[in-house]
Structures are given as C-alpha cells and as structure tokens.
Design a protein around this motif. Sequence first.
Motif, PDB file in Angstrom:
ATOM      1  N   GLY A  85       4.481  -3.697  -3.369  1.00 54.42           N
ATOM      2  CA  GLY A  85       5.925  -3.529  -3.253  1.00 54.42           C
ATOM      3  C   GLY A  85       6.709  -4.822  -3.306  1.00 54.42           C
ATOM      4  O   GLY A  85       7.927  -4.808  -3.183  1.00 54.42           O
ATOM      5  N   ASP A 101       4.623   4.256  -8.654  1.00 55.95           N
ATOM      6  CA  ASP A 101       6.069   4.067  -8.537  1.00 55.95           C
ATOM      7  C   ASP A 101       6.868   5.361  -8.663  1.00 55.95           C
ATOM      8  O   ASP A 101       7.872   5.541  -7.991  1.00 55.95           O
ATOM      9  CB  ASP A 101       6.546   3.045  -9.568  1.00 55.95           C
ATOM     10  CG  ASP A 101       7.675   2.190  -9.027  1.00 55.95           C
ATOM     11  OD1 ASP A 101       7.927   2.244  -7.815  1.00 55.95           O
ATOM     12  OD2 ASP A 101       8.300   1.463  -9.821  1.00 55.95           O
ATOM     13  N   THR A 105       7.779   5.998  -2.546  1.00 58.49           N
ATOM     14  CA  THR A 105       8.660   4.873  -2.279  1.00 58.49           C
ATOM     15  C   THR A 105       7.820   3.829  -1.547  1.00 58.49           C
ATOM     16  O   THR A 105       7.396   4.051  -0.413  1.00 58.49           O
ATOM     17  CB  THR A 105       9.859   5.301  -1.404  1.00 58.49           C
ATOM     18  OG1 THR A 105      10.545   6.350  -2.063  1.00 58.49           O
ATOM     19  CG2 THR A 105      10.785   4.147  -1.146  1.00 58.49           C
ATOM     20  N   VAL A 107       6.962   0.459   0.401  1.00 58.21           N
ATOM     21  CA  VAL A 107       7.604  -0.514   1.276  1.00 58.21           C
ATOM     22  C   VAL A 107       6.608  -1.617   1.616  1.00 58.21           C
ATOM     23  O   VAL A 107       5.401  -1.432   1.525  1.00 58.21           O
ATOM     24  CB  VAL A 107       8.152   0.143   2.566  1.00 58.21           C
ATOM     25  CG1 VAL A 107       9.240   1.147   2.239  1.00 58.21           C
ATOM     26  CG2 VAL A 107       7.052   0.806   3.365  1.00 58.21           C
ATOM     27  N   GLY A 115       9.684   5.085   3.688  1.00 63.38           N
ATOM     28  CA  GLY A 115       8.783   4.602   2.644  1.00 63.38           C
ATOM     29  C   GLY A 115       7.329   4.717   3.034  1.00 63.38           C
ATOM     30  O   GLY A 115       6.992   5.031   4.161  1.00 63.38           O
ATOM     31  N   LYS A 135       3.364   6.718   7.107  1.00 63.25           N
ATOM     32  CA  LYS A 135       4.686   7.168   6.680  1.00 63.25           C
ATOM     33  C   LYS A 135       5.298   8.046   7.767  1.00 63.25           C
ATOM     34  O   LYS A 135       4.625   8.916   8.317  1.00 63.25           O
ATOM     35  CB  LYS A 135       4.579   7.955   5.369  1.00 63.25           C
ATOM     36  CG  LYS A 135       5.923   8.397   4.810  1.00 63.25           C
ATOM     37  CD  LYS A 135       5.750   9.093   3.481  1.00 63.25           C
ATOM     38  CE  LYS A 135       7.096   9.486   2.917  1.00 63.25           C
ATOM     39  NZ  LYS A 135       6.936  10.188   1.643  1.00 63.25           N
TER      40      LYS A 135
END
Length: 157
Positions: A85, A101, A105, A107, A115, A135
């Motif tokens: 990321g 991707d 998401t 992070v 994320g 997450k």
Amino acid sequence: MELINRIRKNRKGFTLVEIIVVLVILAILAAFTIPTMLGFVDDAKGKALIAEARTVYVAAQAIATEYKGTGQTIASTALDSATVGAASPTGASLAMKNYLDDDLTIVTAINTTGGSFWTVTGADAGKVTKVVYTKNGYEVTIDKTTTGATGATVKKV
C-alpha cells in the motif's frame, strides 16, 4: 328484531382484544428471532473476512511461486500491506497491488478504518505459510502449518 340480526351479521373486522393478542404473539416471535438473526449477521461477516483473507493468501502464493519459478527472491515483507500500500510499490509489491487493488482497500497501518491490513510469512522461501489479515476489528489467520489447506481462524481484536 330482524334489523338487529342483520346488523350483527354485517359486522366485519377485528375486536381490540383480538388485535392485542396478535401483537403479543408477534412480539414473542420477534424476541426469539432477533438474537438469532444477529448471530447470522456476525457469522456472515466472519465468512466474508475469511474469503478476503484467502484472496490475499492466493495472491501472495501466486507471486511467491512466480518468483521462485524464475529464480528470483522476495523479501519477507514485500507482500505485506504496509509495503504493497506504499506510495510507489515495486517488484513483488507492485504485482501484489495489481492482484488486489480492485478487490480490497489496502492500508499501510493496522488501525486504519475501513481498509485491509495483512502480513505474509514464508513468501521468501517460495511457499506462503501464514497470512494474518486484519479488518474492522477482526483478525483472520490462515496458518498452513497448523490449520491445514482450508482452515482459517477468526477472532475479534
């Protein structure tokens, strides 16, 4: 007398007592079903997180296998979300970013809201042995050394 009998026969609808009895029955049914439904929601969230963690595992294993097959080496942290990321990932990190991707998401810090954060172990040897995926306050661990080919554990952190 005939008029009174005709009025009684034409009377339609429910009495107040009948309506209250129906409402009480519905309230009792709701009291039993709502906690059950909440359990289904939590179970579905856990299964969704396991699916996302497996996506990360499959992507990491594909890249590790590709690098191993071409004789290249991967740094052990190259497939972690902190590296993937980053502003400009390269090599294996860029390949991992391209795989994931559209689906996740990514992070770079574990406590970032909304994320996905993960760490990958064993990719430098060509075989991913462990993925720890975090997450929304849950942590999913896929550990091929202890849980077998399809096992994953979910815990709230």
